[in-house]
Design an enzyme around this catalytic site. Structure first.
Site, PDB file in Angstrom:
ATOM      1  N   TYR A 113       0.914  -1.285   0.034  1.00  0.00           N
ATOM      2  CA  TYR A 113      -0.085  -0.050   0.002  1.00  0.00           C
ATOM      3  C   TYR A 113       0.844   1.339  -0.261  1.00  0.00           C
ATOM      4  CZ  TYR A 113      -2.996   3.809   2.094  1.00  0.00           C
ATOM      5  OH  TYR A 113      -3.423   5.076   2.365  1.00  0.00           O
ATOM      6  N   LYS A 124       1.186   4.023  -2.965  1.00  0.00           N
ATOM      7  CA  LYS A 124       0.627   5.347  -2.831  1.00  0.00           C
ATOM      8  C   LYS A 124       1.814   6.227  -3.144  1.00  0.00           C
ATOM      9  CE  LYS A 124      -2.998   6.679  -0.971  1.00  0.00           C
ATOM     10  NZ  LYS A 124      -4.099   6.952  -1.459  1.00  0.00           N
TER      11      LYS A 124
HETATM   12  N1  NAD Z   1      -8.391   5.852   6.545  1.00  0.00           N
HETATM   13  C1  NAD Z   1      -7.221   6.156   6.883  1.00  0.00           C
HETATM   14  O1  NAD Z   1      -6.834   6.179   8.156  1.00  0.00           O
HETATM   15  C2  NAD Z   1      -6.508   6.870   5.896  1.00  0.00           C
HETATM   16  C3  NAD Z   1      -4.967   7.235   6.235  1.00  0.00           C
HETATM   17  C4  NAD Z   1      -4.218   7.846   5.210  1.00  0.00           C
HETATM   18  C5  NAD Z   1      -4.732   7.992   3.921  1.00  0.00           C
HETATM   19  N2  NAD Z   1      -5.845   7.549   3.648  1.00  0.00           N
HETATM   20  C6  NAD Z   1      -6.351   7.840   2.143  1.00  0.00           C
HETATM   21  O2  NAD Z   1      -7.666   8.358   2.289  1.00  0.00           O
HETATM   22  C7  NAD Z   1      -8.233   7.852   1.062  1.00  0.00           C
HETATM   23  C8  NAD Z   1      -9.514   7.411   1.650  1.00  0.00           C
HETATM   24  O3  NAD Z   1      -9.661   6.561   2.542  1.00  0.00           O
HETATM   25  P1  NAD Z   1     -11.094   6.034   3.330  1.00  0.00           P
HETATM   26  O4  NAD Z   1     -10.775   5.764   4.735  1.00  0.00           O
HETATM   27  O5  NAD Z   1     -12.206   6.951   2.822  1.00  0.00           O
HETATM   28  O6  NAD Z   1     -10.926   4.596   2.498  1.00  0.00           O
HETATM   29  P2  NAD Z   1     -12.292   3.593   2.043  1.00  0.00           P
HETATM   30  O7  NAD Z   1     -11.619   2.279   1.996  1.00  0.00           O
HETATM   31  O8  NAD Z   1     -13.336   3.977   2.789  1.00  0.00           O
HETATM   32  O9  NAD Z   1     -12.416   4.190   0.467  1.00  0.00           O
HETATM   33  C9  NAD Z   1     -11.726   3.771  -0.530  1.00  0.00           C
HETATM   34  C10 NAD Z   1     -12.485   3.558  -1.630  1.00  0.00           C
HETATM   35  O10 NAD Z   1     -12.104   3.345  -2.903  1.00  0.00           O
HETATM   36  C11 NAD Z   1     -12.754   2.402  -3.464  1.00  0.00           C
HETATM   37  N3  NAD Z   1     -12.257   1.555  -4.556  1.00  0.00           N
HETATM   38  C12 NAD Z   1     -11.238   0.633  -4.321  1.00  0.00           C
HETATM   39  N4  NAD Z   1     -10.864   0.230  -5.523  1.00  0.00           N
HETATM   40  C13 NAD Z   1     -11.465   0.716  -6.390  1.00  0.00           C
HETATM   41  C14 NAD Z   1     -11.602   0.752  -8.095  1.00  0.00           C
HETATM   42  N5  NAD Z   1     -10.869  -0.281  -8.493  1.00  0.00           N
HETATM   43  N6  NAD Z   1     -12.259   1.537  -8.487  1.00  0.00           N
HETATM   44  C15 NAD Z   1     -13.096   2.388  -7.944  1.00  0.00           C
HETATM   45  N7  NAD Z   1     -12.962   2.606  -6.387  1.00  0.00           N
HETATM   46  C16 NAD Z   1     -12.380   1.807  -5.827  1.00  0.00           C
HETATM   47  C17 NAD Z   1     -13.351   1.466  -2.605  1.00  0.00           C
HETATM   48  O11 NAD Z   1     -14.501   0.628  -2.872  1.00  0.00           O
HETATM   49  C18 NAD Z   1     -13.704   2.339  -1.430  1.00  0.00           C
HETATM   50  O12 NAD Z   1     -15.073   2.800  -1.346  1.00  0.00           O
HETATM   51  C19 NAD Z   1      -7.644   6.780   0.562  1.00  0.00           C
HETATM   52  O13 NAD Z   1      -6.908   7.295  -0.594  1.00  0.00           O
HETATM   53  C20 NAD Z   1      -6.520   6.370   1.411  1.00  0.00           C
HETATM   54  O14 NAD Z   1      -5.411   5.819   0.860  1.00  0.00           O
HETATM   55  C21 NAD Z   1      -6.852   6.969   4.345  1.00  0.00           C
END
Ligand code: NAD
Length: 413
Positions: A170, A174
């Site tokens: 991951y 990223k």
């Molecule tokens: N949640 C955290 O603690 C955290 C921390 C740092 C960074 N982030 C970043 O923040 C962003 C959002 O995180 P989140 O917590 O909402 O995650 P989440 O898993 O709730 O949302 C990610 C979404 O991406 C979608 N997805 C995955 N593969 C896909 C594809 N092939 N086509 C279309 N959609 C697809 C998933 O279905 C999901 O709904 C992400 O980019 C993540 O890397 C999150």
């Protein structure tokens, strides 16, 4: 495409924004990839509440109802023709979708690479082909943090953590995607004009209805699998509430416009709540509300790291038969046991980002009130898992000195 066009025509008039510093009215046609997920959905709703028309594009449907001005279109970001259709007519893309952040997903290498790297490439190409001048990419602090301590790091002085030394797919993907997004800044759009991109790097995200961390942590705590703590008590990290996450994204999109002198163009920003804390202290409300005592047995981090390594290997061996989620992955052990805190001065100065104060206990209350009660079967499973983990820890203790991975880990601290 009709659904997109319809949603764009439904642009609502300007209502007041509850997000500090963000404009009260936004006339924007926005695409939010990953809009079916927690942050993407919240962002889409916030944009719509300020007057934008929003397409949530995600393979998964949001768990929550979509308000006026928001439409969900089932889209796989690895399918270029589908992305092209969804992006038609948009002014700004918020590329939030990602795969493999936590738990067992972290070990699905192929999916992680295709979604995070190939998907990002296709989104950037679609912006150029569909003449979309702005793209905000949701990255992660993991692109600079790879298990070595960072105290109050800033964007200018911190290099990317070497990709080949990151222990999880991951973070590696990223990092590659973030660099692709920054490299695309300034690219020519097919119909004339220029693509402006910027990157936001949040730490762990929390908030009411969060689905990724809170339910998993609660399960682990209830199964008494977090009866021990590890890492130095002085270890600190940052968190960000989803509303602050949303505020930063809206401000970043604004800062890619001529009105804001394209100040965010080609820039990266750390964003968080403006506070830092030790994970085990921060989780106190969760332990309390679950009626579980806080962990008091301290075990060596190297032992936990070895267990994570063992469980990752076990997962890889058993995956063809069963997808056994590891309790913690190596990346998560690093996240918990090594200080990584960041400055948000740049986001404050250039974006006008003003994090609001939130209490994690409120998110915990919300979770406790809304979750289903555990069944007898789940309680039985909890006991079995507790015994299993106890067995692994005892086994690894006896082998402690023979594990080369421990020497590796010890050597880093
Ligand atoms: N949640 C955290 O603690 C955290 C921390 C740092 C960074 N982030 C970043 O923040 C962003 C959002 O995180 P989140 O917590 O909402 O995650 P989440 O898993 O709730 O949302 C990610 C979404 O991406 C979608 N997805 C995955 N593969 C896909 C594809 N092939 N086509 C279309 N959609 C697809 C998933 O279905 C999901 O709904 C992400 O980019 C993540 O890397 C999150």
């Amino acid at each position: 495409m009709n659904a997109v066009a319809t949603s764009y025509r439904r642009t609502s008039d300007g209502r007041q924004s509850k997000y500090a510093g963000t404009p009260s009215k936004i006339s924007m046609r926005a695409v939010v990839t990953g809009g079916g997920g927690y942050c993407g959905y919240k962002l889409g709703c916030a944009l719509a509440s300020t007057g934008a028309s929003v397409v949530l594009c995600d393979i998964n449907k949001p768990l929550w109802a979509t308000p006026n001005g928001v439409v969900w279109i089932q889209t796989d970001i690895r399918d270029y023709s589908a992305i092209l259709a969804v992006c038609e007519g948009a002014d700004c893309v918020f590329h939030v979708a990602s795969y493999g952040m936590s738990g067992t997903e972290q070990l699905h290498k192929k999916e992680i690479e295709t979604v995070n790297i190939n998907g990002t490439r296709l989104i950037l190409n679609a912006c150029k082909q569909q003449n979309i001048p702005r793209l905000v990419y949701t990255s992660s602090v993991n692109v600079v943090f790879g298990g070595l301590p960072i105290e109050d790091g800033d964007e200018e002085s911190l290099p990317y953590f070497p990709i080949d030394k990151l222990v999880d797919h991951y973070s590696r993907t990223k990092s590659i995607a973030e660099q692709m997004v920054l490299a695309a800044n300034g690219s020519a759009l097919e119909g004339g004009g220029i693509l402006h991109t910027c990157v936001l790097r949040p730490p762990g995200i929390y908030g009411p209805e969060e689905q990724r961390h809170l339910p998993r942590l609660a399960k682990i705590i209830e199964r008494r699998l977090l009866s021990f703590k590890f890492g130095d008590p002085s270890v600190k990290m940052n968190w960000i509430h989803v509303e602050n996450f949303v505020q930063a994204h809206i401000l970043a999109a604004e800062a890619l416009t001529p009105e804001k002198n394209y100040i965010a163009s080609g820039q990266v920003y750390f964003i968080h709540d403006g506070e830092k804390s030790n994970l085990f202290e921060w989780l106190t409300p969760l332990f309390e509300r679950l009626g579980c005592s806080k962990p008091w047995i301290r075990i060596p981090t190297c032992l936990v790291y070895a267990s994570a390594t063992f469980m990752e290997h076990l997962h890889a061996i058993l995956r063809p038969v069963v997808d056994l989620p590891p309790l913690l992955t190596r990346n998560e052990v690093q996240n918990i046991s090594v200080t990584h805190t960041f400055r948000i001065d740049k986001a404050r100065a250039q974006l006008g980002y003003r994090p609001q104060k939130f209490d994690f206990a409120d998110s915990v209350d919300h979770y406790i009130e809304s979750r289903p009660q555990p069944s007898n079967y789940q309680l039985f499973l909890n006991i079995l898992l507790t015994l299993f983990v106890a067995f692994i820890l005892v086994f690894l203790s006896s082998k402690l000195d023979n594990l080369s991975v421990l020497h590796y880990f010890k050597g880093r601290h």
